[in-house]
Design a protein around this motif. Structure first.
Motif, PDB file in Angstrom:
ATOM      1  N   LEU A  25     -75.243  54.112  68.032  1.00  0.00           N
ATOM      2  CA  LEU A  25     -75.889  55.411  68.209  1.00  0.00           C
ATOM      3  C   LEU A  25     -75.539  55.952  69.589  1.00  0.00           C
ATOM      4  CD1 LEU A  25     -77.819  57.557  67.043  1.00  0.00           C
ATOM      5  CD2 LEU A  25     -79.661  56.391  68.271  1.00  0.00           C
ATOM      6  N   PHE A  26     -75.004  57.150  69.584  1.00  0.00           N
ATOM      7  CA  PHE A  26     -74.618  57.861  70.805  1.00  0.00           C
ATOM      8  C   PHE A  26     -75.613  58.994  70.982  1.00  0.00           C
ATOM      9  CE2 PHE A  26     -71.554  61.187  72.572  1.00  0.00           C
ATOM     10  CZ  PHE A  26     -71.576  60.685  73.862  1.00  0.00           C
ATOM     11  N   THR A  27     -76.365  58.995  72.083  1.00  0.00           N
ATOM     12  CA  THR A  27     -77.314  60.072  72.346  1.00  0.00           C
ATOM     13  C   THR A  27     -76.809  60.933  73.489  1.00  0.00           C
ATOM     14  OG1 THR A  27     -78.733  59.046  74.038  1.00  0.00           O
ATOM     15  CG2 THR A  27     -79.140  58.434  71.733  1.00  0.00           C
ATOM     16  N   VAL A  28     -77.102  62.223  73.412  1.00  0.00           N
ATOM     17  CA  VAL A  28     -76.689  63.172  74.446  1.00  0.00           C
ATOM     18  C   VAL A  28     -77.884  64.044  74.810  1.00  0.00           C
ATOM     19  CG1 VAL A  28     -75.100  65.007  75.100  1.00  0.00           C
ATOM     20  CG2 VAL A  28     -74.357  63.245  73.483  1.00  0.00           C
ATOM     21  N   ARG A  29     -78.350  63.889  76.028  1.00  0.00           N
ATOM     22  CA  ARG A  29     -79.424  64.736  76.527  1.00  0.00           C
ATOM     23  C   ARG A  29     -78.793  65.771  77.467  1.00  0.00           C
ATOM     24  NH1 ARG A  29     -84.668  65.261  78.677  1.00  0.00           N
ATOM     25  NH2 ARG A  29     -84.684  67.481  79.124  1.00  0.00           N
ATOM     26  N   THR A  30     -78.948  67.039  77.141  1.00  0.00           N
ATOM     27  CA  THR A  30     -78.299  68.120  77.884  1.00  0.00           C
ATOM     28  C   THR A  30     -79.285  68.788  78.840  1.00  0.00           C
ATOM     29  OG1 THR A  30     -76.759  68.537  76.067  1.00  0.00           O
ATOM     30  CG2 THR A  30     -77.079  70.311  77.664  1.00  0.00           C
ATOM     31  N   MET A  43     -73.014  81.129  87.326  1.00  0.00           N
ATOM     32  CA  MET A  43     -72.428  79.883  86.851  1.00  0.00           C
ATOM     33  C   MET A  43     -73.548  78.854  86.695  1.00  0.00           C
ATOM     34  SD  MET A  43     -68.691  79.413  88.634  1.00  0.00           S
ATOM     35  CE  MET A  43     -69.124  79.661  90.359  1.00  0.00           C
ATOM     36  N   PHE A  44     -73.339  77.960  85.738  1.00  0.00           N
ATOM     37  CA  PHE A  44     -74.387  77.002  85.414  1.00  0.00           C
ATOM     38  C   PHE A  44     -73.810  75.586  85.385  1.00  0.00           C
ATOM     39  CE2 PHE A  44     -75.556  81.084  83.825  1.00  0.00           C
ATOM     40  CZ  PHE A  44     -76.910  81.197  84.110  1.00  0.00           C
ATOM     41  N   LEU A  45     -74.577  74.672  85.935  1.00  0.00           N
ATOM     42  CA  LEU A  45     -74.213  73.265  85.932  1.00  0.00           C
ATOM     43  C   LEU A  45     -74.831  72.628  84.694  1.00  0.00           C
ATOM     44  CD1 LEU A  45     -72.929  70.849  87.426  1.00  0.00           C
ATOM     45  CD2 LEU A  45     -75.126  70.551  88.611  1.00  0.00           C
ATOM     46  N   ARG A  46     -73.971  72.179  83.800  1.00  0.00           N
ATOM     47  CA  ARG A  46     -74.424  71.566  82.550  1.00  0.00           C
ATOM     48  C   ARG A  46     -74.144  70.064  82.629  1.00  0.00           C
ATOM     49  NH1 ARG A  46     -74.679  73.865  76.749  1.00  0.00           N
ATOM     50  NH2 ARG A  46     -74.644  72.015  75.426  1.00  0.00           N
ATOM     51  N   ILE A  47     -75.190  69.283  82.560  1.00  0.00           N
ATOM     52  CA  ILE A  47     -75.078  67.832  82.689  1.00  0.00           C
ATOM     53  C   ILE A  47     -75.521  67.176  81.392  1.00  0.00           C
ATOM     54  CG2 ILE A  47     -75.897  65.792  83.925  1.00  0.00           C
ATOM     55  CD1 ILE A  47     -76.310  67.591  86.361  1.00  0.00           C
ATOM     56  N   GLU A  48     -74.721  66.223  80.929  1.00  0.00           N
ATOM     57  CA  GLU A  48     -75.070  65.446  79.743  1.00  0.00           C
ATOM     58  C   GLU A  48     -75.380  64.007  80.158  1.00  0.00           C
ATOM     59  OE1 GLU A  48     -72.274  67.783  76.467  1.00  0.00           O
ATOM     60  OE2 GLU A  48     -71.826  65.707  77.017  1.00  0.00           O
ATOM     61  N   ARG A  49     -76.559  63.541  79.826  1.00  0.00           N
ATOM     62  CA  ARG A  49     -76.905  62.128  79.986  1.00  0.00           C
ATOM     63  C   ARG A  49     -76.635  61.456  78.635  1.00  0.00           C
ATOM     64  NH1 ARG A  49     -81.442  58.855  78.717  1.00  0.00           N
ATOM     65  NH2 ARG A  49     -81.803  57.138  80.172  1.00  0.00           N
ATOM     66  N   GLN A  50     -75.631  60.615  78.612  1.00  0.00           N
ATOM     67  CA  GLN A  50     -75.177  60.005  77.366  1.00  0.00           C
ATOM     68  C   GLN A  50     -75.552  58.527  77.338  1.00  0.00           C
ATOM     69  OE1 GLN A  50     -70.971  60.705  77.599  1.00  0.00           O
ATOM     70  NE2 GLN A  50     -71.153  62.929  77.349  1.00  0.00           N
ATOM     71  N   LEU A  64     -75.842  61.020  67.584  1.00  0.00           N
ATOM     72  CA  LEU A  64     -74.589  60.908  66.843  1.00  0.00           C
ATOM     73  C   LEU A  64     -74.376  59.450  66.451  1.00  0.00           C
ATOM     74  CD1 LEU A  64     -74.127  63.003  69.494  1.00  0.00           C
ATOM     75  CD2 LEU A  64     -72.094  63.495  68.141  1.00  0.00           C
ATOM     76  N   LEU A  65     -74.114  59.222  65.164  1.00  0.00           N
ATOM     77  CA  LEU A  65     -74.001  57.879  64.621  1.00  0.00           C
ATOM     78  C   LEU A  65     -72.535  57.536  64.381  1.00  0.00           C
ATOM     79  CD1 LEU A  65     -75.659  55.455  63.604  1.00  0.00           C
ATOM     80  CD2 LEU A  65     -75.702  56.546  61.346  1.00  0.00           C
ATOM     81  N   ALA A  74     -74.743  63.083  62.300  1.00  0.00           N
ATOM     82  CA  ALA A  74     -75.168  63.601  63.595  1.00  0.00           C
ATOM     83  C   ALA A  74     -76.211  64.698  63.443  1.00  0.00           C
ATOM     84  CB  ALA A  74     -73.978  64.133  64.386  1.00  0.00           C
ATOM     85  N   SER A  75     -77.138  64.699  64.364  1.00  0.00           N
ATOM     86  CA  SER A  75     -78.021  65.832  64.595  1.00  0.00           C
ATOM     87  C   SER A  75     -77.596  66.396  65.940  1.00  0.00           C
ATOM     88  CB  SER A  75     -79.489  65.391  64.631  1.00  0.00           C
ATOM     89  OG  SER A  75     -80.326  66.478  64.985  1.00  0.00           O
ATOM     90  N   LEU A  76     -76.831  67.478  65.899  1.00  0.00           N
ATOM     91  CA  LEU A  76     -76.181  68.016  67.097  1.00  0.00           C
ATOM     92  C   LEU A  76     -76.561  69.485  67.262  1.00  0.00           C
ATOM     93  CD1 LEU A  76     -74.003  67.377  69.372  1.00  0.00           C
ATOM     94  CD2 LEU A  76     -72.395  68.512  67.832  1.00  0.00           C
ATOM     95  N   CYS A  77     -77.670  69.724  67.923  1.00  0.00           N
ATOM     96  CA  CYS A  77     -78.136  71.097  68.118  1.00  0.00           C
ATOM     97  C   CYS A  77     -77.576  71.741  69.385  1.00  0.00           C
ATOM     98  CB  CYS A  77     -79.666  71.120  68.168  1.00  0.00           C
ATOM     99  SG  CYS A  77     -80.444  70.786  66.570  1.00  0.00           S
TER     100      CYS A  77
END
Length: 286
Positions: free
Chosen positions: A223-228, A204-211, A104-105, A118-121
């Motif tokens: 530039l903001f990156t998000v690894r899910t 239930m699922f643990l969803r973690i974003e490394r930003q 995300l820019l 943004a390329s946000l899939c």
């Protein structure tokens, strides 16, 4: 915000899910392109700066995963080959196809930094088109207390960020599905009524974003990156200490934040399940 300094060598992460992530991105970009990629006019130069920075990093850091042949770039594991010239009008589109992260820019404006491309899939309960062009305060308006407590610190971080000093943080959510692409319409109404302490670990699922945040040296944009990452909640059964920490966070979380994170409807079952993990771990250690 719990930001930490980031070694530029660790900017992008690749793991054994690389093929799965890139394949899913490819499918989404073929079938729902307007939902997962968007950019405002006048941003091509900044997007190109992102692509060039990313290509340089990937080829040096992960030579086992990428090859460049003049104006073609190849992801070796997926056998995908892209012609860089095909993306002259939207370089960020190509950049997003290369990695597991979303990109995300953010561009400085009179209203503060705003989302311009943004390329946000892999969104979680939000739509790119609704946020494009919006400043940070508007983007984060659903977050309880953002305007009052977080807007100024976030703006300060963005304003002080140096191109050679990127930063990173983690964010977490408890969700009802392992789907990576999770727009609002994918929510499952009433799912909380099917959860109990016996099936919570699998339902239930643990969803973690490394930003990460990184300023671009030429344009000055960020530039903001998000690894899910998504795991069944039962992964915590191997780490009672982490389960205990999560339970403590939830117990002290304001009601408004519990509602925002969709914790409130599952709070009792979730705390019961986490408590059982802690108790089992304590018995095993005695």
């Amino acid at each position: 915000m719990s930001l930490k300094a980031l070694d530029p060598q660790d900017w992008i992460e690749i793991d054994d899910q690389f093929v799965k992530y890139l394949s899913q991105k490819d499918t989404l970009l073929k079938t729902r392109h307007s939902e997962v990629f968007a950019s405002l006019p006048g941003t091509a130069a900044s997007q190109k700066e992102v692509l060039e920075l990313l290509l340089d990093h990937l080829l040096k850091r992960f030579p086992q995963h990428y090859r460049r042949h003049d104006q073609r770039i190849e992801a070796i594991a997926t056998h995908q080959v892209w012609h860089i010239s095909d993306f002259e009008s939207a370089p960020l589109d190509l950049a997003g196809r290369l990695v597991q992260e979303d990109l995300l820019l953010m561009e400085r404006s009179r209203q503060g930094y705003r989302l311009v491309a943004a390329s946000l899939c892999f969104p979680l309960r939000w739509r790119l088109r609704e946020k494009l062009g919006c400043p940070l305060t508007q983007i984060h308006s659903p977050v309880p207390g953002y305007s009052e407590k977080l807007a100024h610190p976030v703006d300060s971080v963005f304003n002080r960020l140096k191109s050679n000093h990127p930063v990173w943080r983690l964010n977490w959510s408890i969700v009802e599905s392992p789907e990576l692409f999770f727009p609002p319409e994918n929510a499952k109404p009433g799912w909380e009524t099917t959860i109990n302490c016996q099936n919570a670990g699998d339902k239930m699922f643990l969803r973690i974003e490394r930003q990460t945040l990184r300023r671009l040296a030429t344009s000055g944009d960020i530039l903001f990156t998000v690894r899910t990452y998504v795991h069944p909640l039962r992964v915590l059964e191997d780490n009672p200490q982490m389960a205990d920490s999560l339970a403590e966070i939830i117990q002290h979380m304001p009601v408004e934040m519990q509602e925002y994170k969709n914790i409130l409807p599952i709070r009792q079952v979730l705390l019961g399940y986490l408590g059982s993990i802690v108790e089992t771990g304590a018995i095993a250690n005695n």
